[in-house]
Design an enzyme around this catalytic site. Structure first.
Site, PDB file in Angstrom:
ATOM      1  N   GLU A 285       0.852  -1.378   0.037  1.00  0.00           N
ATOM      2  CA  GLU A 285       0.000  -0.046   0.075  1.00  0.00           C
ATOM      3  C   GLU A 285       0.792   1.201   0.004  1.00  0.00           C
ATOM      4  OE1 GLU A 285      -2.858  -0.777   3.337  1.00  0.00           O
ATOM      5  OE2 GLU A 285      -4.114  -1.743   2.070  1.00  0.00           O
ATOM      6  N   ASP A 364      -8.369  -9.237   3.835  1.00  0.00           N
ATOM      7  CA  ASP A 364      -8.072  -7.890   5.233  1.00  0.00           C
ATOM      8  C   ASP A 364      -9.332  -8.221   6.275  1.00  0.00           C
ATOM      9  OD1 ASP A 364      -6.991  -5.742   6.385  1.00  0.00           O
ATOM     10  OD2 ASP A 364      -7.559  -4.498   4.697  1.00  0.00           O
ATOM     11  N   GLU A 392     -12.392  -2.791  12.441  1.00  0.00           N
ATOM     12  CA  GLU A 392     -12.468  -1.753  11.197  1.00  0.00           C
ATOM     13  C   GLU A 392     -13.694  -2.373  10.217  1.00  0.00           C
ATOM     14  OE1 GLU A 392      -8.815  -2.045   8.814  1.00  0.00           O
ATOM     15  OE2 GLU A 392      -9.585  -1.019   7.128  1.00  0.00           O
TER      16      GLU A 392
END
Ligand code: GCU
Length: 678
Positions: A285, A364, A392
């Site tokens: 990323e 993820d 998240e």
């Protein structure tokens, strides 16, 4: 109340229990003066007077004390052979609790082990257990029990849902370190022994953490954690030599770069002699890494490992490496494959002090994913698994989601890498490949909110993470019970209700969000709330491929991306075969028509409708359950959870209606029960 999480130390009201405790715990004799022993003593001095409503002293006289603590060497003359023997074949962190009506001894193979033993006693006391017949020996199953803070120097927290950082404010270190110390207490009470204190994305200013500019303050934080047996790590920027302006390359095979890191590391150890090492997010990323110089991850991590080696430091190298600049038109690239494809070929090339940190699933931290096929697949490489305590993708500590059942499922997964019984649990405990280092890491969920975790009930995930990594044999129920009692007291109705809420929460969350393992469908960027096509035409490699006929990602070897081949048998065949793949992962592995019939007997489309109506109703049920406790829980904590449950209901409604409407419009197939679709 809310501030103390599970270390409430409420007065013991049951008079019989109290009498028993008072008798044994008149004073404590602490033999030895190590810092972790001091921490244990300090904890007792807080807890015991509060719980037993009496004075509690410290003494030096083991012969006139009923309660004695100290490591096994200091306590040697007070330990008979059988007690010595019990600790003999155990690791450094093992403790022993032994008692009868007249004496209670807490000892262990090190000072920190004694601290763990003391916390175990305090836990038993908070649970009102009998402490007069103890004969307990425990050692942690996992070597590394780590937390990763994703805190930034400006005080924000990446994926933080509990306020701002307790470590940093506006590019300064928190002056008042009380909360850091309390955090260390909480963590040690559940056996956490390592922490990295800055975000894995290391931005410009944080790159300076490994310089004289900030090391004096980091040293202070390290010493707080040291007192509680927790080793401090830093996330580093792979391009540090360049970012800090010293060199014009960060090529790991360049001699100057190697020397730079050696010097840098030496300097860090001058400040923090027991510094744990580096956590590294590289070539991931947009973070810099060895790829820039046409080197691979072994080259990159080994270079750092050599610098750390003389000091027993470790490199914790994350495997969250994938192409985040994918073209959605390209259907051959599969993000799920990435970690395995990148790292598996490097097995055997990593130095002894490199540990690869692999996320629990190939994508993820979704509410449902298969287990990462990389874990255990590199027999000659140290590995740890990474979980995310921060919610998240699982409701952001607004929605209730007790994650222990999810982690237990991951740990129980039998990879078959070395035949039957090669579970993730045994792999990360180091019992399969017998590499030097292994264990568990997780992204923390705390911030400076008064209750630490935003949603008070999200404390259970942090508590459970520690307890589970210490002892994976504990059940989700046991962990929930322990946490509720310590946090909310002994009221049976409170206990039963919250336990039920926690244990169903993951399934409920799964019901109203992305169906059947396909994942994503969240609002891009923030990752809260539905956006079914939010990532569908994006660069992130996270697709569901829904069209008018069907949905799901074909990852089979015959017609798909071949991801299924990364698994051992029997999983390879199970996942590859439409008839065998478990329902909950169907859309992760296959693209199927909406009318495809699941093993449950329902069609995919009807399953989507049913689970989404049900999920919403279940949240209504949670609210009802919670409201039933309004007189049994203090106002503040009651209102905190109530408010979040109401927001959860809004969220569930939005998910329900968007998902149902989207798939109704795509498929044109009506709900069998004729419920409202928009
Ligand atoms: C997720 C998360 C990022 C984080 C990344 C990581 O993608 O959304 O914020 O940086 O994981 O684990 O590195």
């Amino acid at each position: 109340k809310k501030y103390n999480m599970w270390l409430q130390y409420q007065p013991v009201t049951d008079s019989k229990v109290k009498e028993q405790y008072q008798l044994l715990l008149d004073q404590v004799c602490v033999i030895g003066d190590g810092i972790q022993l001091q921490a244990a003593k300090e904890e007792l001095l807080v807890a015991v007077p509060q719980m037993l409503d009496k004075k509690f002293n410290v003494s030096n006289d083991p012969y006139n004390s009923r309660f004695v603590i100290g490591n096994k060497i200091k306590l040697a003359q007070h330990l008979d052979e059988s007690k010595q023997a019990k600790l003999a074949d155990k690791n450094e962190e093992a403790f022993l609790l032994s008692s009868d009506e007249k004496q209670l001894i807490i000892t262990g193979n090190s000072d920190v082990a004694v601290l763990y033993g003391v916390h175990h006693l305090l836990r038993l006391m908070q649970l009102h257990a009998d402490i007069t017949q103890l004969d307990i020996v425990e050692q942690p199953k996992n070597q590394f029990r780590m937390l990763n803070q994703w805190d930034n120097f400006d005080g924000s927290i990446e994926r933080g849902y509990s306020g701002r950082s307790i470590f940093y404010q506006n590019n300064q270190f928190a002056e008042d370190k009380t909360r850091i110390k309390d955090y260390a207490r909480f963590l040690s009470s559940v056996g956490i022994n390592a922490i990295s204190i800055n975000n894995v994305n290391v931005w410009e200013e944080e790159t300076y953490f490994i310089t004289k500019k900030y090391l004096p303050e980091i040293q202070e934080i390290a010493s707080i954690f040291r007192t509680y047996g927790i080793k401090l790590y830093l996330s580093i920027n792979f391009a540090s030599p360049v970012t800090l302006g010293d060199l014009d390359t960060a090529d790991p095979l360049d001699q100057n770069v190697q020397n730079w890191w050696k010097e840098k590391t030496k300097e860090i150890y001058e400040y923090i002699p027991d510094f744990g090492g580096f956590v590294v997010k590289a070539d991931s990323e947009n973070r810099p890494g060895p790829f820039t110089y046409n080197r691979d991850h072994a080259d990159g991590s080994n270079m750092l490992a050599e610098a750390l080696e003389p000091f027993q430091g470790k490199v914790i190298w994350r495997c969250f490496v994938y192409n985040h600049l994918q073209d959605w038109r390209d259907r051959s690239t599969d993000r799920a494959r990435a970690a395995y494809d990148h790292f598996k070929p490097l097995d055997g090339r990593f130095h002894e002090n490199v540990i690869l940190q692999v996320k629990n699933g190939p994508m993820d931290f979704q509410v449902r994913e298969p287990v990462s096929p990389l874990i255990g697949a590199m027999p000659n490489t140290n590995q740890m698994i990474e979980f995310q305590v921060a919610q998240e993708y699982t409701g952001q500590q607004i929605d209730l989601c007790y994650l222990i059942p999810q982690w237990k499922e991951v740990l129980a997964f039998d990879t078959h890498i070395k035949g039957e019984g090669t579970t993730i649990e045994e792999i990360v405990a180091g019992n399969i490949h017998h590499n030097k280092y292994s264990g568990v890491a997780a992204v923390s969920n705390i911030g400076d909110d008064e209750n630490w975790t935003g949603n008070t009930l999200a404390q259970a995930n942090l508590y459970g993470y520690g307890r589970l990594t210490w002892n994976p044999a504990l059940t989700s129920e046991e962990i929930a019970k322990e946490w509720i009692r310590q946090t909310f007291g002994t009221n049976q109705e409170v206990l039963d209700t919250i336990e039920d809420m926690l244990l169903n929460a993951w399934e409920i969350y799964e019901n109203y969000t992305a169906p059947l393992g396909v994942g994503w469908m969240v609002t891009p960027g923030v990752h809260y709330g539905p956006n079914i096509d939010g990532y569908e035409y994006s660069k992130w490699g996270t697709y569901h491929f829904a069209d008018r006929d069907g949905i799901g990602v074909d990852r089979t070897k015959e017609t798909g991306t071949g991801y299924t081949e990364q698994y051992q048998e029997p999983h390879q065949s199970i996942y590859n075969d439409l008839d065998k793949v478990p329902d909950e992962l169907l859309l992760f592995f296959h693209h199927v028509p909406y009318k495809y019939t699941l093993k449950s007997g329902k069609t995919v489309i009807q399953h989507i409708y049913d689970t989404h109506y049900k999920g919403y109703e279940q949240v209504e049920g949670l609210i009802e359950q919670w409201n039933g406790l309004s007189n049994d829980i203090d106002r503040e904590r009651f209102e905190n959870v109530k408010n979040r449950l109401e927001r959860q209901l809004e969220n569930a409604k939005e998910w329900r209606d968007q998902i149902n409407t989207y798939f109704y419009r795509k498929s044109g197939i009506p709900d069998q029960h004729g419920r409202t679709i928009y």
